[in-house]
Design a protein around this motif. Structure first.
Motif, PDB file in Angstrom:
ATOM      1  N   PRO A   4     -20.436 -10.211  -5.497  1.00  0.00           N
ATOM      2  CA  PRO A   4     -19.873 -10.154  -6.849  1.00  0.00           C
ATOM      3  C   PRO A   4     -20.164 -11.442  -7.625  1.00  0.00           C
ATOM      4  CG  PRO A   4     -18.219  -9.544  -5.201  1.00  0.00           C
ATOM      5  CD  PRO A   4     -19.385 -10.122  -4.466  1.00  0.00           C
ATOM      6  N   VAL A   5     -20.426 -11.294  -8.901  1.00  0.00           N
ATOM      7  CA  VAL A   5     -20.608 -12.428  -9.813  1.00  0.00           C
ATOM      8  C   VAL A   5     -19.682 -12.222 -11.001  1.00  0.00           C
ATOM      9  CG1 VAL A   5     -22.201 -13.688 -11.317  1.00  0.00           C
ATOM     10  CG2 VAL A   5     -23.016 -12.762  -9.142  1.00  0.00           C
ATOM     11  N   LEU A   6     -18.939 -13.252 -11.326  1.00  0.00           N
ATOM     12  CA  LEU A   6     -18.010 -13.185 -12.452  1.00  0.00           C
ATOM     13  C   LEU A   6     -18.478 -14.164 -13.521  1.00  0.00           C
ATOM     14  CD1 LEU A   6     -15.399 -11.546 -12.833  1.00  0.00           C
ATOM     15  CD2 LEU A   6     -14.105 -13.513 -12.043  1.00  0.00           C
ATOM     16  N   PRO A  20     -27.144  -9.847 -21.313  1.00  0.00           N
ATOM     17  CA  PRO A  20     -28.477 -10.033 -20.723  1.00  0.00           C
ATOM     18  C   PRO A  20     -28.422 -10.631 -19.314  1.00  0.00           C
ATOM     19  CG  PRO A  20     -28.450 -10.791 -23.001  1.00  0.00           C
ATOM     20  CD  PRO A  20     -27.026 -10.543 -22.619  1.00  0.00           C
ATOM     21  N   TRP A  21     -27.467 -11.543 -19.081  1.00  0.00           N
ATOM     22  CA  TRP A  21     -27.291 -12.139 -17.752  1.00  0.00           C
ATOM     23  C   TRP A  21     -26.808 -11.088 -16.754  1.00  0.00           C
ATOM     24  CZ3 TRP A  21     -27.165 -17.577 -16.235  1.00  0.00           C
ATOM     25  CH2 TRP A  21     -27.543 -18.466 -17.253  1.00  0.00           C
ATOM     26  N   VAL A  22     -25.872 -10.252 -17.170  1.00  0.00           N
ATOM     27  CA  VAL A  22     -25.337  -9.211 -16.286  1.00  0.00           C
ATOM     28  C   VAL A  22     -26.472  -8.303 -15.810  1.00  0.00           C
ATOM     29  CG1 VAL A  22     -23.877  -7.154 -16.205  1.00  0.00           C
ATOM     30  CG2 VAL A  22     -22.988  -9.259 -17.224  1.00  0.00           C
ATOM     31  N   PHE A  25     -28.835 -10.275 -13.401  1.00  0.00           N
ATOM     32  CA  PHE A  25     -28.273 -10.473 -12.062  1.00  0.00           C
ATOM     33  C   PHE A  25     -28.157  -9.152 -11.307  1.00  0.00           C
ATOM     34  CE2 PHE A  25     -27.738 -14.753 -13.152  1.00  0.00           C
ATOM     35  CZ  PHE A  25     -27.272 -15.473 -12.059  1.00  0.00           C
ATOM     36  N   GLN A  26     -27.916  -8.081 -12.044  1.00  0.00           N
ATOM     37  CA  GLN A  26     -27.869  -6.760 -11.416  1.00  0.00           C
ATOM     38  C   GLN A  26     -29.246  -6.428 -10.813  1.00  0.00           C
ATOM     39  OE1 GLN A  26     -26.104  -4.091 -14.186  1.00  0.00           O
ATOM     40  NE2 GLN A  26     -25.102  -2.909 -12.601  1.00  0.00           N
ATOM     41  N   ASP A  27     -30.288  -6.700 -11.580  1.00  0.00           N
ATOM     42  CA  ASP A  27     -31.656  -6.448 -11.103  1.00  0.00           C
ATOM     43  C   ASP A  27     -31.988  -7.311  -9.883  1.00  0.00           C
ATOM     44  OD1 ASP A  27     -31.977  -4.652 -13.138  1.00  0.00           O
ATOM     45  OD2 ASP A  27     -33.140  -5.989 -14.429  1.00  0.00           O
ATOM     46  N   ALA A  28     -31.298  -8.469  -9.767  1.00  0.00           N
ATOM     47  CA  ALA A  28     -31.540  -9.375  -8.628  1.00  0.00           C
ATOM     48  C   ALA A  28     -30.684  -9.012  -7.412  1.00  0.00           C
ATOM     49  CB  ALA A  28     -31.267 -10.819  -9.041  1.00  0.00           C
ATOM     50  N   GLN A  33     -20.127  -8.873 -13.415  1.00  0.00           N
ATOM     51  CA  GLN A  33     -19.304  -8.375 -14.512  1.00  0.00           C
ATOM     52  C   GLN A  33     -18.902  -9.547 -15.395  1.00  0.00           C
ATOM     53  OE1 GLN A  33     -15.122  -7.297 -13.765  1.00  0.00           O
ATOM     54  NE2 GLN A  33     -15.501  -7.561 -11.573  1.00  0.00           N
ATOM     55  N   ALA A  34     -18.602  -9.245 -16.643  1.00  0.00           N
ATOM     56  CA  ALA A  34     -18.236 -10.282 -17.609  1.00  0.00           C
ATOM     57  C   ALA A  34     -16.989  -9.842 -18.369  1.00  0.00           C
ATOM     58  CB  ALA A  34     -19.390 -10.545 -18.567  1.00  0.00           C
TER      59      ALA A  34
END
Length: 263
Positions: A4-6, A20-22, A25-28, A33-34
């Protein structure tokens, strides 16, 4: 399942500015989530239409809000915050609520002494009137240009302002400004925590709002901890570095650092 990334936004930007970051990071392979701050509307327009809902929220309110979100995640997230979001990310990491944190142009924490004139000017729309402490305050396009968009074209700064800017609560700025006079300041971070995850501080060399001197003074606050604390400087970038046309370079740098930390 990915980590998870917040993403945590700062003052005057809507959470959707991280979109754009979400996606990146999803593609990575992460689970990003933001979420917004307490009182934020679901959209930029909704936030602008109801500024009173945003008013009055301080640093502790925002930390508690994100701690509640973290409780519902399957594992400790990577925390990525910009400006006051960077301070919030550091506080959450100090509380052992994150696997790691990236604090981008992070607002000054308690103990940081440099207060450059450009930072004072950037905060003046709020700090210039004590009555703003419990209100929400919006920036004008000119104020946004000085505080965020000084290293990009005037046209791009205006486009970013129109797309992402929302009113911000005045309270966090007053709390940060008084932090070094208050032993119980909500801007205090547990910088001596030895068990916390790794931390990356990112500075923009042309940032008016959080100048590089502030970020380097923040780094010194962590000198009593042996936990990983790194710093990366982007000499030609300003406070808009997470949202302007150069955002991908910053995001790639963050991903590279996370991989180096086996995250």
């Amino acid at each position: 399942m990915g980590t998870p990334v917040l993403f945590i936004h700062g003052l005057w930007l809507h959470a959707s500015s991280w979109d754009p970051w979400v996606e990146y990071f999803q593609d990575a392979g992460y689970l990003p989530q933001a979420p917004g701050w307490p009182g934020d509307g679901d959209t930029v327009a909704a936030s602008r239409a109801n500024p009173d809902a945003i008013a009055g929220h301080g640093i502790d309110d925002v930390v508690e809000h994100f701690a509640g979100i973290i409780e519902r995640l399957p594992s400790a997230p990577i925390l990525i915050g910009h400006s006051f979001g960077g301070m919030i990310a550091q506080k959450l990491l100090g509380l052992d609520l994150g696997a790691a944190a990236v604090a981008i142009d992070a607002a000054q924490i308690k103990g940081v002494l440099p207060l450059p004139l450009s930072a004072l000017r950037s905060g003046f729309p709020v700090l210039g009137n004590p009555a703003n402490k419990n209100k929400s305050v919006s920036l004008t396009p000119e104020q946004f240009r000085y505080a965020f968009g000084n290293a990009i074209s005037e046209q791009e700064s205006l486009e970013l302002y129109d797309r992402w800017s929302i009113p911000a609560p005045g309270k966090p700025l007053f709390e940060a400004a008084a932090a070094n006079f208050n032993p119980h300041s909500s801007a205090k971070v547990n910088t001596a925590n030895e068990s916390r995850g790794p931390l990356l501080l990112i500075a923009g060399g042309k940032d008016h709002t959080v100048p590089e001197t502030v970020v380097r003074a923040t780094l010194k606050q962590y000198r009593h901890s042996h936990a990983v604390t790194d710093i990366i400087d982007f000499p030609d970038k300003a406070h808009s570095l997470t949202i302007d046309s150069g955002w991908r370079e910053v995001a790639e740098t963050v991903l590279t650092w996370l991989k180096e930390q086996n995250l």
